[in-house]
Design a protein around this motif. Structure first.
Motif, PDB file in Angstrom:
ATOM      1  N   ARG A   1       6.858   0.365   7.212  1.00 22.44           N
ATOM      2  CA  ARG A   1       7.031   1.627   6.503  1.00 22.44           C
ATOM      3  C   ARG A   1       8.486   1.802   6.093  1.00 22.44           C
ATOM      4  NH1 ARG A   1       3.469   2.885  10.727  1.00 22.44           N
ATOM      5  NH2 ARG A   1       1.417   3.616  10.011  1.00 22.44           N
ATOM      6  N   ARG A   2       8.665   2.286   4.904  1.00 20.61           N
ATOM      7  CA  ARG A   2      10.013   2.590   4.426  1.00 20.61           C
ATOM      8  C   ARG A   2      10.528   3.837   5.121  1.00 20.61           C
ATOM      9  NH1 ARG A   2      11.692   4.562  -1.684  1.00 20.61           N
ATOM     10  NH2 ARG A   2      13.743   5.347  -1.100  1.00 20.61           N
ATOM     11  N   VAL A   3      11.758   3.762   5.663  1.00 21.62           N
ATOM     12  CA  VAL A   3      12.428   4.918   6.274  1.00 21.62           C
ATOM     13  C   VAL A   3      13.818   4.996   5.652  1.00 21.62           C
ATOM     14  CG1 VAL A   3      13.200   6.007   8.405  1.00 21.62           C
ATOM     15  CG2 VAL A   3      11.163   4.559   8.434  1.00 21.62           C
ATOM     16  N   HIS A   4      14.005   5.889   4.651  1.00 19.77           N
ATOM     17  CA  HIS A   4      15.176   5.920   3.761  1.00 19.77           C
ATOM     18  C   HIS A   4      15.588   4.506   3.412  1.00 19.77           C
ATOM     19  CE1 HIS A   4      18.350   5.596   7.008  1.00 19.77           C
ATOM     20  NE2 HIS A   4      17.499   6.287   7.714  1.00 19.77           N
ATOM     21  N   ARG A   5      16.709   3.944   3.870  1.00 17.73           N
ATOM     22  CA  ARG A   5      17.078   2.589   3.452  1.00 17.73           C
ATOM     23  C   ARG A   5      16.689   1.542   4.501  1.00 17.73           C
ATOM     24  NH1 ARG A   5      22.446  -0.821   2.386  1.00 17.73           N
ATOM     25  NH2 ARG A   5      21.535  -2.188   0.838  1.00 17.73           N
ATOM     26  N   GLN A   6      15.813   1.892   5.411  1.00 16.00           N
ATOM     27  CA  GLN A   6      15.462   1.008   6.504  1.00 16.00           C
ATOM     28  C   GLN A   6      13.947   0.801   6.563  1.00 16.00           C
ATOM     29  OE1 GLN A   6      17.442   2.749   9.934  1.00 16.00           O
ATOM     30  NE2 GLN A   6      19.359   2.960   8.794  1.00 16.00           N
ATOM     31  N   ILE A   7      13.517  -0.077   7.452  1.00 17.56           N
ATOM     32  CA  ILE A   7      12.096  -0.384   7.618  1.00 17.56           C
ATOM     33  C   ILE A   7      11.703  -0.155   9.070  1.00 17.56           C
ATOM     34  CG2 ILE A   7      10.350  -2.212   7.617  1.00 17.56           C
ATOM     35  CD1 ILE A   7      11.847  -3.527   5.297  1.00 17.56           C
ATOM     36  N   GLU A   8      10.633   0.587   9.275  1.00  8.72           N
ATOM     37  CA  GLU A   8      10.053   0.750  10.604  1.00  8.72           C
ATOM     38  C   GLU A   8       8.812  -0.136  10.662  1.00  8.72           C
ATOM     39  OE1 GLU A   8      10.295   2.216  14.427  1.00  8.72           O
ATOM     40  OE2 GLU A   8      11.604   2.900  12.799  1.00  8.72           O
ATOM     41  N   LEU A   9       8.813  -1.100  11.591  1.00  8.41           N
ATOM     42  CA  LEU A   9       7.700  -2.034  11.704  1.00  8.41           C
ATOM     43  C   LEU A   9       6.863  -1.664  12.925  1.00  8.41           C
ATOM     44  CD1 LEU A   9       7.894  -5.897  11.254  1.00  8.41           C
ATOM     45  CD2 LEU A   9       6.408  -4.859  12.943  1.00  8.41           C
TER      46      LEU A   9
ATOM     47  N   TYR B   1       7.509  -7.730  17.606  1.00  9.89           N
ATOM     48  CA  TYR B   1       8.189  -7.628  16.318  1.00  9.89           C
ATOM     49  C   TYR B   1       8.469  -6.185  15.914  1.00  9.89           C
ATOM     50  CZ  TYR B   1       6.482 -12.429  15.975  1.00  9.89           C
ATOM     51  OH  TYR B   1       6.220 -13.761  16.223  1.00  9.89           O
ATOM     52  N   GLY B   2       7.891  -5.228  16.634  1.00  6.37           N
ATOM     53  CA  GLY B   2       8.034  -3.837  16.244  1.00  6.37           C
ATOM     54  C   GLY B   2       9.455  -3.329  16.381  1.00  6.37           C
ATOM     55  N   GLY B   3       9.758  -2.260  15.642  1.00  2.17           N
ATOM     56  CA  GLY B   3      11.066  -1.634  15.745  1.00  2.17           C
ATOM     57  C   GLY B   3      11.673  -1.306  14.396  1.00  2.17           C
TER      58      GLY B   3
ATOM     59  N   VAL C   1       0.870  -1.178   0.000  1.00  3.93           N
ATOM     60  CA  VAL C   1       0.000   0.000   0.000  1.00  3.93           C
ATOM     61  C   VAL C   1       0.910   1.233   0.000  1.00  3.93           C
ATOM     62  CG1 VAL C   1      -1.847   1.247   1.175  1.00  3.93           C
ATOM     63  CG2 VAL C   1      -1.723  -1.251   1.352  1.00  3.93           C
ATOM     64  N   ARG C   2       1.042   1.851  -1.173  1.00  6.17           N
ATOM     65  CA  ARG C   2       1.954   2.994  -1.351  1.00  6.17           C
ATOM     66  C   ARG C   2       3.353   2.624  -0.855  1.00  6.17           C
ATOM     67  NH1 ARG C   2      -2.669   5.353   0.897  1.00  6.17           N
ATOM     68  NH2 ARG C   2      -3.981   6.434  -0.599  1.00  6.17           N
ATOM     69  N   ASP C   3       3.888   3.374   0.138  1.00  8.97           N
ATOM     70  CA  ASP C   3       5.234   3.106   0.641  1.00  8.97           C
ATOM     71  C   ASP C   3       5.214   2.201   1.865  1.00  8.97           C
ATOM     72  OD1 ASP C   3       6.893   4.199  -1.166  1.00  8.97           O
ATOM     73  OD2 ASP C   3       7.532   5.914   0.032  1.00  8.97           O
ATOM     74  N   THR C   4       4.162   1.391   2.019  1.00  5.98           N
ATOM     75  CA  THR C   4       4.065   0.508   3.180  1.00  5.98           C
ATOM     76  C   THR C   4       3.691  -0.903   2.743  1.00  5.98           C
ATOM     77  OG1 THR C   4       1.701   0.871   3.575  1.00  5.98           O
ATOM     78  CG2 THR C   4       3.234   2.444   4.572  1.00  5.98           C
ATOM     79  N   LEU C   5       3.961  -1.848   3.625  1.00 13.01           N
ATOM     80  CA  LEU C   5       3.451  -3.211   3.503  1.00 13.01           C
ATOM     81  C   LEU C   5       2.573  -3.473   4.717  1.00 13.01           C
ATOM     82  CD1 LEU C   5       6.641  -5.235   2.446  1.00 13.01           C
ATOM     83  CD2 LEU C   5       4.898  -4.226   0.973  1.00 13.01           C
ATOM     84  N   VAL C   6       1.469  -4.167   4.508  1.00 14.50           N
ATOM     85  CA  VAL C   6       0.524  -4.431   5.596  1.00 14.50           C
ATOM     86  C   VAL C   6       0.236  -5.926   5.656  1.00 14.50           C
ATOM     87  CG1 VAL C   6      -1.781  -3.967   6.530  1.00 14.50           C
ATOM     88  CG2 VAL C   6      -0.533  -2.155   5.311  1.00 14.50           C
ATOM     89  N   LEU C   7       0.372  -6.485   6.847  1.00  7.05           N
ATOM     90  CA  LEU C   7       0.022  -7.882   7.076  1.00  7.05           C
ATOM     91  C   LEU C   7      -1.045  -7.927   8.156  1.00  7.05           C
ATOM     92  CD1 LEU C   7       2.208 -11.016   7.392  1.00  7.05           C
ATOM     93  CD2 LEU C   7       0.693 -10.434   9.276  1.00  7.05           C
ATOM     94  N   ALA C   8      -2.126  -8.650   7.914  1.00  2.72           N
ATOM     95  CA  ALA C   8      -3.201  -8.819   8.896  1.00  2.72           C
ATOM     96  C   ALA C   8      -3.348 -10.294   9.221  1.00  2.72           C
ATOM     97  CB  ALA C   8      -4.513  -8.260   8.355  1.00  2.72           C
ATOM     98  N   GLY C   9      -3.214 -10.621  10.481  1.00  2.75           N
ATOM     99  CA  GLY C   9      -3.404 -12.001  10.923  1.00  2.75           C
ATOM    100  C   GLY C   9      -2.193 -12.881  10.760  1.00  2.75           C
ATOM    101  N   GLY C  10      -1.742 -13.063   9.535  1.00  2.00           N
ATOM    102  CA  GLY C  10      -0.639 -13.983   9.290  1.00  2.00           C
ATOM    103  C   GLY C  10      -1.029 -15.390   9.688  1.00  2.00           C
TER     104      GLY C  10
END
Length: 356
Positions: A186-194, A209-211, A165-174
């Motif tokens: 979310r994309r943060v320059h060359r990194q990912i914020e989860l 899992y966040g961070g 979804v735009r500059d993000t990836l979304v997972l529900a449930g898994g």
């Protein structure tokens, strides 16, 4: 004017926006300017040599990141967000040092240089003892996401399809079967914020899992923060840490550091004016605990619950106060009483490491 005519009013006006931009540029490029320190956090950084050294190291990394980044606007925006988070620490040195240790790892060359690509393996930049890894593999609807994380002795893993979804990836449930589980990457320059929802997403107690995740190239693991008892805010100065390392030796210093997952402040029953802290590893507290007492004069009393060479539980006791090396303070004795009474106590500060 000698050497030619002076600048006209029009040419001076033409340069004014550039001058204003330079004057308003973020001051974070060279770290905190202590002569101009205004906020509570800046004053605390400048007043504490250990934290100021971290600020200088971060500033050096920042200058290199500016030269390596392929997305300077995003990198600078991320640095502004980090500065805002740092300043919310106020004058709390433990909070400030943790923020710096983490940011230094986030600005490592391998985490900043190169262009962003969701694909591949990522490693979380986190606290001591809470590792996590992320793998993203493209598929027709987005990406297949695989996560593994640990908090002390507890673990968790999660797999599922993440839609773009735009500059993000979304997972529900898994595959956790939890309808409330939701992950947003979310994309943060060359990194990912989860960002993780309040749900545990099927993981063990305390596991999340966040961070912030940074690229993990094959054969080149992501740089971990330089966690030490100073950077964690447990000890005040590098001199204190050097003295404690010398007392414990490399092995038991590392064992004490590994037990800083959970911390509980205890009463000083001896009136030493010491800070007494019970440390333990989440999920392994029955076998991985420690007590550290430290006063402002560099005196230590340490009890470390661990295993001996034969795999049996023992408590190793240390002190650099001569008349406390052969006997236990009341605070230490009370802490040991909360454990199994049959665990032997080895007095390691004495010449031959006698067992009590």
């Amino acid at each position: 004017m000698a050497g030619g005519a002076g600048p006209t009013h029009r040419s001076a006006t033409r340069w004014l926006p550039v001058l204003l931009l330079a004057a308003s540029a973020p001051a974070f490029a060279a770290g905190v300017e202590c002569a101009r320190a205004a906020s509570a956090s800046e004053r605390a950084i400048c007043a504490d040599p250990a934290t100021r050294a971290l600020d200088a190291r971060m500033a050096e990394r920042w200058r290199r990141a500016l030269a390596l980044s392929a997305d300077l606007p995003a990198l600078k925006a991320d640095q502004r967000r980090w500065l805002a988070a740092r300043d919310r620490c106020g004058a709390a040195l433990a909070c400030l040092r943790r923020h710096y240790a983490t940011r230094i790892a986030e600005l490592a060359p391998g985490a900043v240089g190169g262009r962003f690509d969701w694909r591949g393996r990522w490693a979380r930049i986190g606290g001591s003892g809470d590792d996590a890894s992320l793998t993203l593999t493209p598929d027709p609807s987005g990406y297949v996401l695989s996560l593994e994380a640990a908090a002390g002795g507890n673990t968790g893993d999660l797999q599922g399809a993440a839609r773009s979804v735009r500059d993000t990836l979304v997972l529900a449930g898994g595959d956790s079967g939890d309808r409330d589980c939701r992950l947003v990457l979310r994309r943060v320059h060359r990194q990912i914020e989860l960002e993780q929802s309040a749900s545990a997403c099927g993981a063990g107690l305390g596991v999340g899992y966040g961070g912030r995740y940074v690229p993990q190239a094959e054969g080149h693991p992501a740089e971990a923060p330089d966690w030490s008892l100073v950077n964690l805010g447990v000890l005040a100065t590098p001199a204190d840490e050097a003295a404690l390392r010398g007392l414990l030796g490399a092995g038991d210093y590392a064992a004490l550091l590994a037990r800083t997952d959970l911390q509980t402040e205890l009463a000083d029953r001896d009136g030493f004016g010491a800070r007494a802290t019970d440390f333990s590893v989440r999920g392994l507290a029955a076998s991985n605990r420690a007590l550290l007492m430290a006063d402002r004069s560099g005196h230590f009393w340490i009890a470390l619950l661990d295993f001996d060479a034969a795999g049996h539980s023992e408590i190793r006791y240390y002190s650099n106060v001569p008349h406390w090396q052969a006997r236990l303070p009341r605070t230490v004795a009370a802490w040991i009483a909360t454990l199994d009474d049959h665990i032997p106590v080895r007095l390691r500060s004495r010449p031959h490491g006698e067992t009590r």
